[in-house]
Write a protein that holds these residues in place. Structure first.
Motif, PDB file in Angstrom:
ATOM      1  N   THR A 184       0.984  -1.277   0.137  1.00 14.30           N
ATOM      2  CA  THR A 184      -0.021   0.030  -0.141  1.00 14.30           C
ATOM      3  C   THR A 184       0.959   1.154   0.004  1.00 14.30           C
ATOM      4  O   THR A 184       2.073   1.260   0.735  1.00 14.30           O
ATOM      5  CB  THR A 184      -0.834   0.020   1.337  1.00 14.30           C
ATOM      6  OG1 THR A 184      -1.516  -1.126   1.268  1.00 14.30           O
ATOM      7  CG2 THR A 184      -1.866   1.295   1.265  1.00 14.30           C
TER       8      THR A 184
ATOM      9  N   THR B 143      -1.932  -2.538   5.577  1.00 16.78           N
ATOM     10  CA  THR B 143      -1.843  -3.322   4.277  1.00 16.78           C
ATOM     11  C   THR B 143      -2.861  -4.521   4.437  1.00 16.78           C
ATOM     12  O   THR B 143      -3.172  -4.744   5.457  1.00 16.78           O
ATOM     13  CB  THR B 143      -0.384  -3.823   4.018  1.00 16.78           C
ATOM     14  OG1 THR B 143       0.012  -4.875   4.928  1.00 16.78           O
ATOM     15  CG2 THR B 143       0.612  -2.604   4.003  1.00 16.78           C
ATOM     16  N   ASP B 144      -2.889  -5.365   3.402  1.00 15.83           N
ATOM     17  CA  ASP B 144      -3.816  -6.420   3.242  1.00 15.83           C
ATOM     18  C   ASP B 144      -3.244  -7.500   4.231  1.00 15.83           C
ATOM     19  O   ASP B 144      -3.974  -8.297   5.062  1.00 15.83           O
ATOM     20  CB  ASP B 144      -3.755  -7.168   1.746  1.00 15.83           C
ATOM     21  CG  ASP B 144      -4.715  -6.326   1.049  1.00 15.83           C
ATOM     22  OD1 ASP B 144      -5.502  -5.478   1.427  1.00 15.83           O
ATOM     23  OD2 ASP B 144      -4.166  -6.541  -0.237  1.00 15.83           O
TER      24      ASP B 144
END
Length: 494
Positions: free
Chosen positions: A2, A89-90
């Motif tokens: 990200t 972030t993921d």
């Protein structure tokens, strides 16, 4: 990964030494990842971002900065001073750090340079590593540590073996610092830090050079620091004559002049050089006149020197030709290092505020000589001024001021004489035929051959540099404006 948001990067930029927009209204209006190396084997992730900064003051414009960030799942206390912030972030929260301060992240660059030793090139993600043939092999056990004190870029040393400079403000094209160092290294110069390699990446079809790796000069002392230490030693006992004191810098100045002459000669052999006609000298004189006209409107103290300076610029315009070549472009004592093996000249990047295309243009070598002469003046004046106080107007103060001027005059004289002698030897012709020079001080002791067109050019370049300094000082350090004003008076009376 990200992308960090603009606010996070803005708060980070203003805390750095290398960001050139501090004090100006700006915003980060674009952030782009150009290389991503995932975390592996205990190493952090590495993402190299290009950050576009746009200014909203009267000068407006935008700049492109390189921001490499290492990422960790947990806080790393060992590099807390380089903490940038955290992003979602993921995979969860990632903590970001300035990668130049992170020895684990710096191993990624080291790996790239080591991999390029055999074939001359290697690649990690989109980062392309280039090596110059003949460089010393690198050890994968080397540990990096960031260098302090740098302004416009960031550097980290790998033990006592190599130093990597990461360019912060970047532009598409060939960086002059890499280009010149490569040619001087291939040409066998003993007066530079040898270039080991560099990093580049293609962005939207254009070349972007992002870092360079050089020989680390373990015994080096900064040239300006060495010079001011010399002045300080002299002024501690001003009753001594300069040449008899431990503070005389004439010998070092002469050796530095020889080093510059050797570098200029090698540049002439590795890059195109030419002689241009009267149109070029007229254009040069016009540029110098314009700078003087602009400065005199703001600094009344310039007026006594203006008529003589105008006549000097007229003499430049009357010259039939001007020899030009690749030069350093931003030379002063702070761009030199004194090692146990002699002087080294560093940082061939040119004036940081100018585009690469302009910095790479050929110029007169006298511009470099003039820059060094002005630097000697500043070294002497800075220490002399530090001794003075408002209450100190006694005989001791006057004597120290006199000794400081003598120190500068001797350094300038010996530097120029050694430069001209070495240049004549390198070129195989008389210095006067090649445009030999005279000290800007107009010293009676200057060598007899330092006359003619070369004296006109050197005096003009010194004057032009001092006019620039007048404007800089009046805006930033008004109490220092006397330093360049005194130099202009000296040139005018030559």
């Amino acid at each position: 990964m990200t992308t960090p948001d603009a606010a996070l990067l803005e708060s980070y930029l203003v805390r750095t030494r290398w960001f050139g927009g501090k004090g100006r209204p700006f915003e980060v209006d674009h952030v782009r990842s150009i290389a991503e190396v995932p975390a592996h084997q205990g190493r952090p992730s590495l993402t190299v971002y290009l950050v576009t900064v746009t200014y909203s003051d009267e000068d407006a414009g935008s700049e492109l900065y390189q921001v490499p960030l290492s990422g960790y799942d947990d806080i790393e206390e060992r590099i807390s001073h380089a903490y940038v912030g955290a992003i979602d972030t993921d995979g969860g929260l990632v903590h970001l750090y300035d990668a130049v301060h992170d020895r684990e992240a710096m191993r990624i660059w080291l790996d790239g340079f080591i991999a390029a030793e055999t074939t001359g090139t290697s690649q990690i993600d989109r980062l392309r590593f280039r090596r110059v043939p003949g460089g010393d092999p690198l050890d994968d056990t080397l540990v990096s540590s960031p260098m302090t004190g740098e302004q416009s870029n960031s550097s980290a040393r790998f033990d006592d073996t190599a130093i990597m400079k990461l360019f912060r403000k970047v532009s598409p094209g060939i960086n002059p610092d890499i280009e010149i160092h490569e040619e001087l290294t291939r040409g066998g110069s003993e007066h530079i830090a040898q270039l080991y390699g560099w990093v580049e990446i293609d962005v939207d079809g254009e070349l972007l050079q992002t870092a360079m790796l050089q020989e680390f000069l373990a015994t080096a002392t900064d040239g300006f620091e060495l010079a001011v230490a010399s002045v300080r030693t002299l002024l501690a006992d001003p009753e001594q004559n300069v040449e008899d004191s431990g503070g005389d810098f004439a010998g070092e100045a002469a050796r530095l002049g020889e080093a510059l002459a050797n570098i200029h000669a090698l540049m002439r052999s590795r890059f195109p050089a030419e002689s241009r006609g009267a149109e070029t000298t007229a254009e040069l004189a016009s540029t110098m006149r314009d700078r003087l006209d602009y400065a005199r409107r703001s600094v009344p103290g310039l007026e006594p020197s203006v008529p003589q300076l105008q006549r000097l610029y007229d003499a430049v315009a009357a010259l039939d030709e001007l020899d030009i070549q690749r030069v350093h472009g931003d030379l002063h004592l702070g761009q030199t290092l004194r090692t146990s093996h002699g002087w080294r000249i560093v940082d061939f990047e040119g004036e940081p505020g100018r585009p690469f295309a302009q910095r790479s243009l050929p110029d007169s070598p006298w511009r470099d000589v003039a820059g060094m002469l002005r630097s000697f003046d500043y070294a002497a004046a800075m220490i002399e001024m530090s001794w003075a106080t408002d209450a100190e107007v006694d005989e001791g103060h006057a004597l120290r001021a006199e000794r400081a001027r003598e120190w500068s005059a001797r350094a300038r004289e010996h530097f120029v004489d050694a430069y001209v002698t070495a240049a004549a030897s390198d070129d195989g012709e008389a210095a006067s035929d090649a445009g030999g020079a005279s000290s800007d001080a107009g010293d009676d002791t200057a060598s007899a051959q330092l006359t003619g067109a070369s004296r006109v050019l050197l005096d003009a370049y010194v004057a032009d540099k001092a006019v620039y300094e007048v404007m800089y000082e009046i805006r930033n350090r008004p109490t220092w404006v006397s330093i360049p004003l005194e130099a202009l008076e000296r040139v005018a009376n030559t």
